[in-house]
Write an enzyme that holds these catalytic residues in place. Structure first.
Site, PDB file in Angstrom:
ATOM      1  N   PRO A  53     -52.927 -59.099  56.567  1.00 12.51           N
ATOM      2  CA  PRO A  53     -52.540 -57.998  55.686  1.00 12.51           C
ATOM      3  C   PRO A  53     -52.446 -56.701  56.496  1.00 12.51           C
ATOM      4  CG  PRO A  53     -54.386 -59.233  54.770  1.00 12.51           C
ATOM      5  CD  PRO A  53     -54.216 -59.697  56.174  1.00 12.51           C
ATOM      6  N   LYS A  54     -51.496 -55.845  56.122  1.00 11.87           N
ATOM      7  CA  LYS A  54     -51.363 -54.545  56.785  1.00 11.87           C
ATOM      8  C   LYS A  54     -52.140 -53.512  55.975  1.00 11.87           C
ATOM      9  CE  LYS A  54     -48.131 -51.298  58.848  1.00 11.87           C
ATOM     10  NZ  LYS A  54     -48.896 -50.119  58.392  1.00 11.87           N
ATOM     11  N   TRP A  55     -53.289 -53.111  56.514  1.00 13.38           N
ATOM     12  CA  TRP A  55     -54.179 -52.193  55.812  1.00 13.38           C
ATOM     13  C   TRP A  55     -53.655 -50.775  55.901  1.00 13.38           C
ATOM     14  CZ3 TRP A  55     -57.906 -54.265  52.889  1.00 13.38           C
ATOM     15  CH2 TRP A  55     -58.228 -55.612  53.136  1.00 13.38           C
TER      16      TRP A  55
END
Length: 364
Positions: A34-36
């Protein structure tokens, strides 16, 4: 500090691609994460000494005292960890609350640390003990990260990762409802490359028709537009400021300056008549509200030239942060066929809400 990797270190970056890269593009295989949406940070710990470095290699240690304490108890005694600082709420990630931490007053920082505590999402390990891992392939670094932080407890977490493209596609479509930014793809064989775009990021991309409510002058001089200020009408019929378009060729900046002059008006006739109020600056000074100041740089003047809200612009954006565009929007085209009053929030796609605890248990 006596570490095999010493600050400052520029984080490894990602380049935007329209879809998940193939195994060939990933050099034979990769992992998806996931791209935080937070502050990219590299944490250095040597015993009780802790330093948090930012993406621009400046220390952020003083802004997150609660994390410094957590790093001393949760990280290996000597290590360098790459990750993201976030603030998690019941409604998802809160980037605005994160921005408020960059404040000169230590008392305010500590108050916010108690009121809105931050978390750290680890996703790479650059060093542990006396071992420099930066030249090792990412697959090895990921395994070492899981071993080193296997016992970590909130507010320190390890990001989930998968090699399954179907799972990554599902993350991309679902996790936005928790405030995440997309998906990152990392080649398993790649060493850590500071300041190089050696990874891939897949972000959401949408368009919206916005009203142009003003412009800021370009730093090169008074005859060029620096950015266009965008607005959308809310349910009450008020024009809300939602963001800016800033990346324009210089020839277009100068042409726009001339083109927009007939629309220049006064603040008294403008929906963003902020000049009647005052705001307290972080340094204690006072300034007219129509001369806004940046949270990132209290001395940066963000005053603007008001325009009659008569022109409509189509922009490209990734996602919203509250009622505003999270990042600077991109110019697509003028929309002379659209009436300004038709540019409302209703046109925006609303992601289905997703619980952060279903991504990283214990994050909030």
């Amino acid at each position: 500090m006596q570490l095999p990797v010493l600050p400052p270190v520029a984080p490894m970056l990602a380049k935007s691609v329209p879809g998940l890269p193939t195994d060939a593009q990933l050099g034979g295989g990769g992992l998806f994460e996931p791209k935080w949406d937070g502050f990219r940070s590299i944490v250095f710990r040597d015993g009780d000494e802790v330093e948090i470095g930012s993406r621009n290699e400046r220390p952020m240690t003083r802004y997150f005292p609660e994390l410094v304490q957590a790093f001393r108890s949760q990280l290996p005694p000597r290590c360098v960890v790459d990750g993201e600082i976030v603030i998690a709420t019941a409604d998802g990630l809160d980037f605005e609350a994160l921005q408020q931490r960059i404040h000169p007053a230590d008392s305010r920082v500590r108050m916010l640390a108690e009121k809105t505590p931050a978390s750290f999402i680890a996703f790479d390990l650059l060093a542990v003990g006396d071992t420099d891992l930066m030249d090792r392939p990412f697959g090895e670094r990921r395994a070492a990260l899981l071993e080193a932080l296997g016992g970590a407890r909130p507010p320190v977490h390890v990001t989930p990762a998968t090699g399954d493209r179907a799972v990554a596609e599902r993350w991309f479509s679902e996790f936005e409802g928790a405030g995440l930014d997309g998906v990152v793809a990392k080649p398993l064989s790649a060493p850590y490359q500071p300041d190089k775009r050696a990874m891939f990021k897949i972000k959401h991309e949408r368009t919206a028709d916005c009203v142009v409510g003003g412009y800021r002058v370009h730093k090169s001089g008074p005859d060029a537009v620096g950015s266009l200020m965008l607005g959308l009408y809310d349910a009450s019929g008020d024009l809300a400021s939602v963001g800016v378009v800033g990346a324009l060729p210089m020839a277009q900046r100068r042409a726009l300056f001339t083109e927009l002059q007939p629309l220049v008006t006064t603040f008294e006739d403008h929906p963003w008549n902020w000049s009647m109020a005052e705001q307290i600056r972080a340094d204690g000074g006072r300034t007219p509200r129509n001369s806004e100041f940046s949270r990132w740089n209290n001395g940066k003047d963000l005053s603007f030239v008001p325009l009659r809200p008569e022109r409509v612009l189509e922009v490209r954006y990734d996602h919203m942060e509250g009622s505003r565009f999270r990042h600077t929007a991109q110019f697509v085209r003028w929309r002379p066929d659209r009436e300004p009053a038709s540019c409302t929030y209703e046109q925006l796609e609303t992601p289905v809400r997703y619980d952060l605890d279903d991504i990283v248990p214990g994050l909030r």
